[in-house]
Structures are given as structure tokens and as C-alpha cells.
Design a protein around this motif. Structure first.
Motif, PDB file in Angstrom:
ATOM      1  N   ASN A 247       3.141  -4.619  -6.466  1.00  0.00           N
ATOM      2  CA  ASN A 247       3.488  -2.975  -6.455  1.00  0.00           C
ATOM      3  C   ASN A 247       2.862  -2.121  -7.790  1.00  0.00           C
ATOM      4  O   ASN A 247       2.076  -1.380  -7.762  1.00  0.00           O
ATOM      5  CB  ASN A 247       4.747  -2.396  -6.123  1.00  0.00           C
ATOM      6  N   TYR A 251      -0.468  -0.085  -8.144  1.00  0.00           N
ATOM      7  CA  TYR A 251      -0.382   1.506  -8.542  1.00  0.00           C
ATOM      8  C   TYR A 251      -1.329   1.787  -9.817  1.00  0.00           C
ATOM      9  O   TYR A 251      -2.192   2.723  -9.727  1.00  0.00           O
ATOM     10  CB  TYR A 251       1.108   1.727  -9.350  1.00  0.00           C
ATOM     11  N   LYS A 278      10.444   0.553  -0.224  1.00  0.00           N
ATOM     12  CA  LYS A 278      10.127   1.760   0.158  1.00  0.00           C
ATOM     13  C   LYS A 278       8.963   2.353  -0.588  1.00  0.00           C
ATOM     14  O   LYS A 278       8.022   3.129  -0.187  1.00  0.00           O
ATOM     15  CB  LYS A 278      11.270   2.805   0.072  1.00  0.00           C
ATOM     16  N   THR A 279       9.082   1.992  -2.181  1.00  0.00           N
ATOM     17  CA  THR A 279       7.756   2.400  -2.772  1.00  0.00           C
ATOM     18  C   THR A 279       6.771   2.032  -2.633  1.00  0.00           C
ATOM     19  O   THR A 279       5.725   2.790  -2.732  1.00  0.00           O
ATOM     20  CB  THR A 279       8.433   1.858  -4.559  1.00  0.00           C
ATOM     21  N   GLU A 281       5.714   0.918   0.362  1.00  0.00           N
ATOM     22  CA  GLU A 281       5.135   1.701   1.530  1.00  0.00           C
ATOM     23  C   GLU A 281       4.659   2.657   1.364  1.00  0.00           C
ATOM     24  O   GLU A 281       3.754   3.278   2.111  1.00  0.00           O
ATOM     25  CB  GLU A 281       6.506   1.544   2.654  1.00  0.00           C
ATOM     26  N   GLU A 282       5.380   3.606   0.504  1.00  0.00           N
ATOM     27  CA  GLU A 282       4.786   5.189   0.240  1.00  0.00           C
ATOM     28  C   GLU A 282       3.652   5.076  -0.609  1.00  0.00           C
ATOM     29  O   GLU A 282       2.572   5.902  -0.488  1.00  0.00           O
ATOM     30  CB  GLU A 282       6.052   5.743  -0.428  1.00  0.00           C
ATOM     31  N   ASN A 283       3.424   3.907  -1.403  1.00  0.00           N
ATOM     32  CA  ASN A 283       2.025   3.923  -2.168  1.00  0.00           C
ATOM     33  C   ASN A 283       1.123   3.556  -1.184  1.00  0.00           C
ATOM     34  O   ASN A 283      -0.201   4.148  -1.324  1.00  0.00           O
ATOM     35  CB  ASN A 283       2.382   3.014  -3.317  1.00  0.00           C
ATOM     36  N   LYS A 285       0.867   4.240   2.022  1.00  0.00           N
ATOM     37  CA  LYS A 285       0.441   5.511   2.798  1.00  0.00           C
ATOM     38  C   LYS A 285      -0.589   6.486   1.912  1.00  0.00           C
ATOM     39  O   LYS A 285      -1.477   6.863   2.377  1.00  0.00           O
ATOM     40  CB  LYS A 285       1.697   6.469   3.122  1.00  0.00           C
ATOM     41  N   ARG A 286       0.034   6.609   0.640  1.00  0.00           N
ATOM     42  CA  ARG A 286      -0.910   7.509  -0.191  1.00  0.00           C
ATOM     43  C   ARG A 286      -2.388   6.831  -0.419  1.00  0.00           C
ATOM     44  O   ARG A 286      -3.163   7.565  -0.430  1.00  0.00           O
ATOM     45  CB  ARG A 286      -0.044   7.464  -1.585  1.00  0.00           C
TER      46      ARG A 286
END
Length: 299
Positions: A247, A251, A278-279, A281-283, A285-286
Motif C-alpha cells: 500500500n 501511495y 480499508k486504506t 481499497e480507498e486508495n 478507488k482514488r
């Protein structure tokens, strides 16, 4: 380097403050514990020695208790008073620590270290201006106080005063070249200055001193990713920590604009995580949204 990138990197690898004690010396830690009754001279010495050992081992609560016992028996014991101040600082009891340090600033033996302690306490409370005043007083009195130089470097980093930060860290390293905390912070400062090649040398120096240091390990991964050396950043990562590293690498790739590579690493992070991550998955999507916008712009 822009402020958004600085904030992002700081979010991934927080600067480390040193919490080691300046009290440590050659002590006899083999003495038996003190009795619960009034401490005799021999018991005072052994309790004080135990407090030093506890502080060095990271047991600030135990150290606080030991130094308090010494002060109950000998209220004028300034060594124990300083130990109690250091213990409170390590526990995050900054107001109590500052009060204790204040009792020592008029003593020639402790003045410099007391200013340092007050400065570190102010910095921990986010009062960087007051911290800098005290830390400057500390190094004016004793240039060997590497913790003060380290903290001053952090303050200058936060203000993007790079020359001042470089000078502060340089003085700190002269006094304590084997400090993992200093090496990490010098590396992070250089990374913030967009000098990843130089930063990498300091993170690797930190790992040569302490191969298990997690902060240096994470910072090295981030730096390698910033250099585009993604595969190398994953070398040596344990299986249980791999998804977190994936992750973080994703990033950094996203910040660099390497969106397809970022998507790849976020996908791997989500897949390899033992639970819903969650982190990642949100990244993911972004970065998918950024890729979609990039595709629209192409037409």
C-alpha cells in the motif's frame, strides 16, 4: 517539493523523536531492590540505579516510581529529580516534566540538560517557538546535546528552513553518529528536500545500526519507491507486513503520477491483506478515478 507531497510523506513516516536518557553511565544494576520502609543510603543507590535501567529499557513508569522513592528519602537529590523529569517526559506528562526541569535550570550541572528537557516538552506539545528558545539555550550551554540538535532539526524541517535543518542535524551527528533517531530524521529531511538518493544513505545507515528498526525500514521502502525502485522496496519485507508495504509503495507511485503502477500495488495490498484493508481499497478507488479523468483528458 510541494507542500501536499511533504504532508503526504510525513503522514507515511512520522519524524522520530529521541527519548533516550542523558543520565546513563556505568552503573551497578545488580543491587537488590529497596525495602518498602525508609530507604537507607545503600538502598537509595540501588533504587536510583534501577531507575536508570528502567529508563534505558523504556519502562518510564517504573523509572518514575523508582526516582520518586529516592526523592522521598532524599528530597535534595538532583540526580533523581532529573531522572524523574526525564521519566515524565517519556510518559508524555509534559507539564510535570517542565516543572521539574525548571527546578534544575539554575544548577550548573543540570542547566543545559534542563533547558533541553523543557524544549523537548514544548515541542511535544506543539509549541515550536518556545521549544526552539529552550533548545537553543541548551546547545549554547553544551553543544554535545544531540537530542537538542535533533529536535531543532525537526522544527526547521517543519518550517522548510532547510539550511538550518541541515546544520542542526550535522551538529547532532557529530555528537552521536550512531543514533538511529538522528539518522532517520536526517533521511526524512533530505527526502522532504527532494534528495532521495542522499536520504537513502541515512536510512540504510540507521538499519546498519539497528536492522530491526521499523521506522528506518518503512522510510527506506518509501525512498526506494520514490526512486522508482519498487521491486527493491519489497525485498526483505516479511509476509505479515507485505500488504502494508504494498500500500505504501502504491501511495508513493500515485504521488509520482505513476498511476498504473500504483493501481497494481493497491490491488496486491488489498488481495494480500488478511482482512478488509480499508486504506488500500480507498486508495484504489482514488487512483481509478484519477486514471478515468486522465483517460477523458486524452480525448
Amino acid at each position: 517539493m510541494n507542500k501536499t507531497l511533504i504532508a503526504s510523506i510525513l503522514g507515511l513516516a512520522v519524524l522520530q523523536s529521541a527519548c533516550s536518557s542523558d543520565l546513563l553511565g556505568k552503573q551497578d544494576f545488580s543491587a537488590p531492590p529497596d525495602s518498602p520502609a525508609t530507604l537507607q543510603h545503600r538502598d537509595v543507590d540501588s533504587t536510583f540505579a534501577r531507575g536508570l535501567r528502567q529508563l534505558a529499557d523504556g519502562d518510564a513508569e517504573g523509572a518514575q516510581a523508582s526516582f520518586s522513592k529516592v526523592l522521598t528519602a532524599e528530597p535534595d537529590n538532583k540526580d533523581a529529580l532529573f531522572g524523574l523529569a526525564e521519566s515524565n517526559l517519556a510518559l508524555g506528562h509534559t507539564e510535570d516534566a517542565r516543572t521539574l526541569y525548571q527546578e534544575l535550570v539554575t544548577d550548573d550541572t543540570f542547566r543545559a540538560r534542563a533547558f533541553q528537557g523543557q524544549g523537548l516538552a514544548f515541542l511535544r506539545d506543539g509549541q515550536s517557538d518556545r521549544a526552539l528558545v529552550n533548545l537553543s539555550s541548551a546547545v549554547d550551554a553544551d553543544q554535545s546535546l544531540w537530542r537538542s540538535w535533533n529536535a531543532m532539526g525537526q522544527i526547521y524541517d517543519s518550517r522548510e528552513a532547510w539550511d538550518d535543518a541541515n546544520n542542526a542535524y550535522a551538529f547532532g551527528l557529530l555528537q552521536n553518529p550512531n543514533s538511529v533517531a538522528l539518522r532517520n530524521n536526517v533521511g526524512m529531511s533530505l527526502l522532504l528536500q527532494d534528495k532521495p538518493d542522499e536520504a537513502l544513505k541515512h536510512f540504510e545507515a540507521a538499519l546498519n545500526i539497528d536492522p530491526r528498526n521499523q521506522t528506518a525500514t518503512s522510510n527506506r521502502q518509501i525512498t526506494l519507491a520514490k526512486l522508482g525502485r519498487y521491486s527493491e522496496a519489497l525485498e526483505g519485507v516479511s509476509q505479515q507486513d507485505r500488504y502494508i508495504a504494498l500500500n505504501n509503495i502504491g501511495y508513493i507511485a500515485m504521488l509520482k503520477g505513476d498511476l498504473k503502477r500504483a493501481r497494481h500495488y493497491f490491488n496486491l495490498a488489498a488481495e494480500e491483506s488478511p482482512a478488509y484493508y480499508k486504506t488500500a481499497e480507498e486508495n484504489l478507488k482514488r487512483v481509478e478515478q484519477m486514471l478515468a479523468e486522465q483517460s477523458k483528458d486524452a480525448f
